[in-house]
Design a protein around this motif. Structure first.
Motif, PDB file in Angstrom:
ATOM      1  N   ALA A 112       0.674  -0.883   0.506  1.00 33.50           N
ATOM      2  CA  ALA A 112      -0.054  -0.051  -0.055  1.00 33.50           C
ATOM      3  C   ALA A 112       0.939   1.230   0.249  1.00 33.50           C
ATOM      4  O   ALA A 112       0.927   1.690  -0.643  1.00 33.50           O
ATOM      5  N   LEU A 113       1.666   0.859   0.766  1.00 35.53           N
ATOM      6  CA  LEU A 113       2.777   2.670   0.627  1.00 35.53           C
ATOM      7  C   LEU A 113       2.972   2.580  -1.021  1.00 35.53           C
ATOM      8  O   LEU A 113       3.766   3.590  -0.785  1.00 35.53           O
ATOM      9  N   MET A 114       3.417   1.769  -1.634  1.00 33.77           N
ATOM     10  CA  MET A 114       4.078   1.165  -2.836  1.00 33.77           C
ATOM     11  C   MET A 114       3.290   2.250  -3.619  1.00 33.77           C
ATOM     12  O   MET A 114       3.255   3.254  -4.597  1.00 33.77           O
ATOM     13  N   ALA A 115       1.789   1.801  -3.610  1.00 36.60           N
ATOM     14  CA  ALA A 115       1.299   2.732  -4.193  1.00 36.60           C
ATOM     15  C   ALA A 115       1.069   3.890  -3.628  1.00 36.60           C
ATOM     16  O   ALA A 115       0.299   5.322  -4.656  1.00 36.60           O
ATOM     17  N   ARG A 116       1.346   4.085  -3.152  1.00 33.27           N
ATOM     18  CA  ARG A 116       0.869   6.078  -2.309  1.00 33.27           C
ATOM     19  C   ARG A 116       2.591   6.407  -2.563  1.00 33.27           C
ATOM     20  O   ARG A 116       2.794   7.521  -1.735  1.00 33.27           O
ATOM     21  N   ASP A 117       3.231   5.981  -2.811  1.00 35.88           N
ATOM     22  CA  ASP A 117       4.917   7.222  -2.552  1.00 35.88           C
ATOM     23  C   ASP A 117       4.265   7.799  -3.794  1.00 35.88           C
ATOM     24  O   ASP A 117       3.755   8.029  -4.909  1.00 35.88           O
ATOM     25  N   PRO A 118       5.050   9.541  -2.880  1.00 35.82           N
ATOM     26  CA  PRO A 118       5.329  10.903  -3.817  1.00 35.82           C
ATOM     27  C   PRO A 118       5.961  10.807  -5.038  1.00 35.82           C
ATOM     28  O   PRO A 118       5.614  11.212  -5.633  1.00 35.82           O
ATOM     29  N   GLY A 119       6.790  10.277  -4.404  1.00 33.00           N
ATOM     30  CA  GLY A 119       8.204  10.224  -5.767  1.00 33.00           C
ATOM     31  C   GLY A 119       6.932   9.693  -7.244  1.00 33.00           C
ATOM     32  O   GLY A 119       6.712  10.016  -7.986  1.00 33.00           O
ATOM     33  N   LEU A 120       6.660   8.650  -6.781  1.00 34.93           N
ATOM     34  CA  LEU A 120       5.839   7.620  -8.129  1.00 34.93           C
ATOM     35  C   LEU A 120       4.398   8.515  -8.858  1.00 34.93           C
ATOM     36  O   LEU A 120       4.631   8.974  -9.889  1.00 34.93           O
ATOM     37  N   ALA A 121       3.746   9.551  -7.544  1.00 35.60           N
ATOM     38  CA  ALA A 121       3.085  10.182  -7.432  1.00 35.60           C
ATOM     39  C   ALA A 121       3.099  11.577  -8.602  1.00 35.60           C
ATOM     40  O   ALA A 121       2.040  11.621  -9.886  1.00 35.60           O
ATOM     41  N   VAL A 122       4.103  11.922  -8.537  1.00 36.74           N
ATOM     42  CA  VAL A 122       5.198  13.215  -9.176  1.00 36.74           C
ATOM     43  C   VAL A 122       5.198  12.909 -11.115  1.00 36.74           C
ATOM     44  O   VAL A 122       4.782  13.267 -11.881  1.00 36.74           O
ATOM     45  N   GLY A 123       5.852  11.256 -10.572  1.00 34.57           N
ATOM     46  CA  GLY A 123       6.381  10.656 -11.587  1.00 34.57           C
ATOM     47  C   GLY A 123       5.395  10.642 -12.689  1.00 34.57           C
ATOM     48  O   GLY A 123       4.951  10.501 -13.800  1.00 34.57           O
ATOM     49  N   VAL A 124       4.168   9.790 -12.075  1.00 40.78           N
ATOM     50  CA  VAL A 124       2.944  10.339 -13.305  1.00 40.78           C
ATOM     51  C   VAL A 124       2.063  11.063 -13.903  1.00 40.78           C
ATOM     52  O   VAL A 124       1.857  11.418 -14.223  1.00 40.78           O
ATOM     53  N   ALA A 125       2.412  12.020 -12.601  1.00 42.82           N
ATOM     54  CA  ALA A 125       1.557  13.408 -12.996  1.00 42.82           C
ATOM     55  C   ALA A 125       2.324  14.412 -13.810  1.00 42.82           C
ATOM     56  O   ALA A 125       2.462  14.967 -14.996  1.00 42.82           O
ATOM     57  N   GLY A 126       3.467  14.289 -14.333  1.00 45.33           N
ATOM     58  CA  GLY A 126       4.866  14.085 -15.286  1.00 45.33           C
ATOM     59  C   GLY A 126       4.741  13.806 -16.205  1.00 45.33           C
ATOM     60  O   GLY A 126       4.588  14.841 -17.502  1.00 45.33           O
ATOM     61  N   VAL A 152       0.930   5.575 -15.667  1.00 41.71           N
ATOM     62  CA  VAL A 152       1.428   4.962 -14.600  1.00 41.71           C
ATOM     63  C   VAL A 152       2.540   3.631 -15.260  1.00 41.71           C
ATOM     64  O   VAL A 152       3.436   3.552 -14.328  1.00 41.71           O
ATOM     65  N   TYR A 153       1.977   3.004 -16.489  1.00 43.29           N
ATOM     66  CA  TYR A 153       2.785   1.774 -16.356  1.00 43.29           C
ATOM     67  C   TYR A 153       4.980   2.926 -16.526  1.00 43.29           C
ATOM     68  O   TYR A 153       5.593   1.988 -15.936  1.00 43.29           O
ATOM     69  N   GLU A 154       4.600   3.442 -16.987  1.00 39.97           N
ATOM     70  CA  GLU A 154       5.875   3.875 -17.020  1.00 39.97           C
ATOM     71  C   GLU A 154       6.540   4.674 -15.741  1.00 39.97           C
ATOM     72  O   GLU A 154       7.445   3.694 -15.921  1.00 39.97           O
ATOM     73  N   ALA A 155       5.614   4.994 -15.286  1.00 37.97           N
ATOM     74  CA  ALA A 155       6.501   5.507 -14.079  1.00 37.97           C
ATOM     75  C   ALA A 155       6.579   4.051 -12.963  1.00 37.97           C
ATOM     76  O   ALA A 155       7.840   4.418 -12.808  1.00 37.97           O
ATOM     77  N   PHE A 156       5.915   2.925 -13.211  1.00 36.15           N
ATOM     78  CA  PHE A 156       6.809   2.076 -12.295  1.00 36.15           C
ATOM     79  C   PHE A 156       7.516   1.390 -12.759  1.00 36.15           C
ATOM     80  O   PHE A 156       8.689   0.797 -11.963  1.00 36.15           O
ATOM     81  N   GLY A 157       7.491   1.480 -14.343  1.00 38.22           N
ATOM     82  CA  GLY A 157       8.831   0.763 -15.115  1.00 38.22           C
ATOM     83  C   GLY A 157      10.414   1.054 -14.735  1.00 38.22           C
ATOM     84  O   GLY A 157      11.443   1.041 -14.173  1.00 38.22           O
ATOM     85  N   GLY A 158      10.188   2.563 -14.277  1.00 34.27           N
ATOM     86  CA  GLY A 158      11.591   3.290 -13.966  1.00 34.27           C
ATOM     87  C   GLY A 158      11.918   2.794 -12.573  1.00 34.27           C
ATOM     88  O   GLY A 158      12.920   2.704 -11.969  1.00 34.27           O
TER      89      GLY A 158
END
Length: 560
Positions: A75-89, A101-107
């Motif tokens: 659950a912490l992974m899903a709420r990771d602020p860094g991931l959220a910033v990557g997805v938004a960008g 989401v696919y590309e941000a998680f891939g990184g």
């Protein structure tokens, strides 16, 4: 189809129709773009990630135990602020929510794999969170398993996500079989906690046709599709006979000639106490305290900690409860501490005792709470430090514990350096506890989650047994007890060898206690000692195990 062979990681026999988990979330097209409203698309992604996080947390609460710890981390992974910033960008650059989401998680996945160690092990968990989020965004069925079936089925998969298996029970699943994973993978840990037979690292398992009757032996690792009625009957009769013997063996752990080997439970918090008592644990050999710290943005108060410690202590009046102080750090970061900075290999970084020395306020609060809880209970509280490498670290930790009013302080032996210089550490520590999972990983440079390295993760590796013998001898030199709290303690055959090496107590997942108790009760201390000597003389895990068994005739009646 011919029989398949993998690694048995959870004992017992399971039989039922094969359910092959082959669902894969479609990969969003590389050129998938949104319609122009980036704000709305960002909201879609954020809502999907939060829905996944909430679902994982809810599943964890319902499952409890080890599963709750694992799902909280996802659950912490899903709420990771860094991931959220990557997805938004990525969405601001025109990508659709699903593709972003696919590309941000891939990184992030690449970073985890490159980091190796504990973080490398979490790549599969990250994939599961990604796939769930994409399914929500695209309106697809979320990956999952049937919670009800006409009869218990054998679950077969390339690998299994904790979210899929956490809420299953023996009423639903007869056995687990996976092509990947190792003895300490999440599948193995959860299967043992559930008491469900399991085989991992079994090549070709997913080629079994769905619905094919499958017989699974969680001890030998044998997976037999379409077995004959005679084969099923033979396996079930052996399992029933074994269960009857285990049920008839009760009382404290000891050898046939009365040498005491206390059998303790590994727990992850108060919720695991009932299972420990049900299986006859004499106490707790490893109380993991991370559940209090990891899923929060502020440190737990001393009062909150005291209540959690006291609940377990009161369950074992007069018994031993060994608490491992916080084992966190670069591999399991604490959100309420400043970042430690990038580390190329977090598994070898600022974790365990190293982190506590850098932030003594965390340790001091924990020790004070433990001391107050101990003062209110008749249980014999002992505390131990994780990830200790030197005598200097040991002396510092023990002195800190004594200053807090805790009279018994020890260390975990999970770094080869600590085993090699165990006599020096024993001069400072009151006791040792061998963490064979990490000791194996570090001794063989073999990631615990990589199925291809399963042979190197085998607790029967003679080099690992050498390290155990060194640690036991170092402890004995100063009259200190030396227990084992790693997964190796739950292997009934290896438990006899460990007792023969001089290990003074064994702590394991509660469902493993009956088989270990029975194995010890059928052999004298001398037989265990001879088995240990024979195992040490082996040059491979197979040789070591076979040599040990030749001195342990009582195992035949246990079908082990």
């Amino acid at each position: 189809m011919t029989a398949l062979t993998g690694v048995g990681v959870s004992p017992g026999v399971g039989f039922g129709p094969g359910y092959v988990l082959a669902y894969e979330t479609p990969v969003p097209a590389p050129d998938a773009r949104h319609g122009g409203d980036a704000g709305a698309e960002r909201d879609r992604a954020a809502r999907a990630l939060e829905r996944v996080a909430a679902d994982l947390e809810e599943r964890g609460v319902r499952a409890g135990g080890e599963a709750q710890d694992i799902l909280s981390a996802q659950a912490l992974m899903a709420r990771d602020p860094g991931l959220a910033v990557g997805v938004a960008g990525l969405i601001d650059a025109g990508k659709s929510a699903a593709r972003a989401v696919y590309e941000a998680f891939g990184g992030y996945r690449e970073m985890l794999v490159d980091a190796g160690g504990y973080l490398g092990e979490r790549a599969a968990d990250l994939d599961d969170v990604r796939d769930r989020a994409i399914a929500v965004i695209e309106g697809l069925p979320v990956p999952g398993l049937p919670s009800r079936a006409a009869q218990p089925y054998v679950l077969i998969a390339r690998d299994l996500a904790p979210a899929d298996t956490a809420l299953l029970s023996r009423d639903v699943v007869a056995a687990f079989v996976t092509e990947q994973g190792g003895p300490t993978s999440h599948t193995a840990i959860l299967a043992r906690a559930m008491g469900v037979p399991a085989v991992v690292a079994c090549p070709g398992a997913t080629s079994i046709a769905p619905g094919t009757p499958v017989l699974v032996d969680g001890v030998s690792g044998l997976v037999r599709p379409a077995p004959s009625e005679e084969e099923v009957a033979t396996a079930r009769n052996a399992a029933s006979a074994r269960d009857a013997v285990l049920a008839a063996t009760t009382g404290p752990g000891m050898t046939a000639d009365g040498h005491a080997v206390p059998l303790l439970a590994n727990i992850g918090g108060p919720r695991d106490v009932d299972g420990a008592l049900e299986h006859g644990a004499e106490g707790v050999g490893l109380y993991r305290t991370e559940f209090l710290f990891l899923d929060r943005t502020t440190a737990p108060s001393g009062e909150e900690q005291e209540a959690a410690y006291l609940e377990v202590l009161e369950a074992f009046p007069g018994g031993r409860v060994v608490v491992r102080t916080l084992d966190a750090g670069a591999d399991k970061p604490l959100a309420f501490l400043p970042p430690q900075g990038e580390e190329p290999n977090p598994a070898l970084g600022q974790r365990g005792l190293r982190l506590l020395r850098a932030h003594p306020e965390i340790l001091n609060t924990q020790l004070a709470a433990l001391a107050r809880a101990a003062a209110r209970s008749s249980a014999k509280l002992q505390v131990m430090a994780p990830m200790v490498a030197t005598a200097e670290e040991t002396a510092w930790y023990v002195a800190t514990c004594k200053e807090a009013g805790l009279p018994s302080a020890g260390v975990m032996i999970e770094i080869p350096a600590a085993a090699l210089r165990a006599a020096d550490l024993a001069e400072e520590a009151d006791f040792f506890s061998l963490g064979t999972n990490d000791l194996t990983q570090y001794a063989f440079a073999a990631d615990r989650q990589v199925g291809a390295l399963t042979a190197l993760q085998d607790a029967w590796q003679p080099a690992l047994l050498d390290l155990v013998a060194l640690a036991v001898a170092g402890a004995a030199e100063h009259g200190r007890p030396c227990g084992v709290c790693g997964e190796a303690a739950g292997d009934p055959v290896l438990a006899c060898v460990l007792a023969g090496l001089g290990v003074t107590s064994l702590s394991m997942a509660p469902p493993a206690l009956p088989a270990v108790r029975a194995a010890l009760s059928r052999h004298t201390r001398e037989q265990c000692r001879l088995a240990a000597q024979a195992a040490l003389a082996g040059t491979s895990p197979q040789e070591a195990r076979a040599a040990a068994r030749s001195h342990l005739p009582g195992l035949a009646g246990l079908a082990l």
